[in-house]
Design an enzyme around this catalytic site. Structure first.
Site, short mmCIF file in Angstrom:
data_model
loop_
_atom_site.label_atom_id
_atom_site.label_comp_id
_atom_site.label_asym_id
_atom_site.label_seq_id
_atom_site.Cartn_x
_atom_site.Cartn_y
_atom_site.Cartn_z
N SER A 1 -4.50 -3.65 -1.04
CA SER A 1 -3.27 -3.23 0.46
C SER A 1 -3.24 -4.32 1.45
O SER A 1 -3.92 -4.87 1.09
CB SER A 1 -3.59 -1.24 0.36
OG SER A 1 -2.72 -1.74 1.73
N LYS B 1 -9.21 1.35 2.84
CA LYS B 1 -8.35 -0.06 1.98
C LYS B 1 -9.65 -1.16 1.96
O LYS B 1 -10.31 -1.80 1.13
CB LYS B 1 -7.37 0.04 1.81
CG LYS B 1 -6.50 1.39 1.26
CD LYS B 1 -6.81 1.88 0.20
CE LYS B 1 -5.89 0.44 -0.81
NZ LYS B 1 -6.38 0.95 -2.38
#
Ligand code: NAP
Length: 350
Positions: free
Chosen positions: A128, A162
């Site tokens: 991400s 993430k």
């Protein structure tokens, strides 16, 4: 070594992004094995869109859970490529370590360990922009060399999960030197028409704008990317032999003011509460920052770290090495709104 017609494993196949990857792979007449947490009957609603895709006979669904060690062993067996997308995506959690960090990090390590044992050729990881930056800096262009160093369990915990997960993946490859190579795709805000019934956290933005959740047009700017383009990027990252490292995956950046303008242009103001008062100025930013302390903590820290900032990012690597182009945002918004209506996610018009 896996056979050349070996299935491609897609983790979290019922997800917003993963289901589009499955759809595109099947349309290319590739064999796909998708993991889901549960195949029980109560999952029919999210499984039937997958089972009714064109060429669905080439799709096999198996159960696997990110939190269970060895859970992906059977799924990865005999696969040449693995696309690992499964990871919780939400801004509102009560226990970020348990709900976000553990499935993201332990899940990634579990999946990679299964891939190592199965001797797959390549793993494409859905990372991400959250692993690139915690708060965009308006005066600097972000590249694949950037890493988020600021998020924590208290501050943008989804971003933290993430970042830790992607770092864990690169560390795994460095330390274990597995048979496979690793490529990561780092999308910004993914929106678009959904194959599956659930309302994705990122498409929620459009619903919130229509519902009047925002007190006015606030100074937020998002880097948008269409879910179908994200799916294509994953498949190219898998198939392109020279692909390597990280790929920032994003189309246009657009402010809330631009998005509201596009919604108005296409008639989504009639009967809805689209924001009108301009808060996208220094005084408005201050009001939003103060108001953010009244929000759930994940949402509050997101607002404080993003309001008044314009993300700038380079997409030359993904365009050059994977040949990616991105749909215009206006087209994505028009198609997303029709889709949200069809799934029944939009509030009733007044
Ligand atoms: P999504 O629709 O919520 O999909 C997430 C998937 O992860 C679901 O299939 C979910 O399975 C699975 N999952 C969650 N916890 C699991 C567990 N313990 N075991 C097995 N599977 C589990 O979200 P998405 O937007 O498609 O996100 C997919 C990936 O893209 C994620 O890695 C996310 O971080 C990344 N990403 C998303 C965006 C965005 O804007 N949407 C942007 C950048 C990156 P269940 O159906 O069983 O819950």
């Amino acid at each position: 070594m896996p056979a050349t017609d070996a299935p491609i494993l897609v983790t979290g196949a019922t997800g917003f992004v993963a289901s589009r990857i499955v759809e595109q792979l099947l349309s290319m007449r590739r064999r796909v094995r998708g993991t889901v947490r549960s195949l029980r009957t109560n999952r029919d609603l999210s499984l039937s869109p997958l089972r009714t895709l064109p060429n669905a006979a080439a799709l096999e669904l198996v159960e696997a859970d990110l939190l269970t060690e060895g859970s992906f062993d059977r799924a990865a067996e005999g696969c040449s490529y693995v696309v690992h997308t499964a990871s919780p995506y939400t801004l509102t959690v009560t226990d970020p370590q348990r709900e976000l960090v553990m499935p993201a990090v332990n899940g990634t390590i579990n999946v990679l360990a299964s891939c190592e044992r199965a001797r797959v050729n390549r793993v494409v990881l859905t990372s991400s922009m959250a692993a690139i930056t915690d708060e965009p800096e308006s005066d600097r262009v972000l590249t694949e060399a950037d890493w988020n160093t600021k998020s924590s369990l208290e501050r943008n915990p989804y971003y933290y999960s993430k970042t830790l997960a992607e770092r864990a993946a690169w560390d795994f490859v460095k330390q274990r030197r597995p048979w496979f190579d690793l490529v990561s795709v780092n999308p910004f805000l993914i929106v678009g028409p959904s194959l599956v019934p659930g309302l994705n956290t990122s498409n929620q933005i459009f619903v919130d704008l229509l519902k009047g959740t925002y007190p006015g047009i606030v100074g937020l700017t998002w880097g948008f990317v269409d879910v179908r383009d994200v799916a294509t990027a994953h498949i190219r990252a898998m198939d392109a032999a020279p692909a390597s490292g990280r790929y920032i995956c994003a189309g246009e950046a657009a402010s809330m003011r631009t998005v509201v303008g596009l919604l108005r242009k296409h008639g989504w103001d009639a009967g809805y509460k689209l924001p009108a008062i301009g808060l996208d100025n220094p005084a408005g930013d201050l009001i939003v920052r103060l108001g953010s302390y009244l929000q759930a903590s994940g949402v509050g820290s997101y607002l404080r770290t993003h309001v008044g900032r314009v993300p700038r990012y380079g997409t030359s690597k993904i365009r050059r090495e994977l040949g990616m182009t991105f749909r215009p945002l206006e087209q994505t918004i028009v198609e997303t709104m029709a889709d949200l209506q069809q799934w029944g996610h939009l509030p009733a018009r007044r």
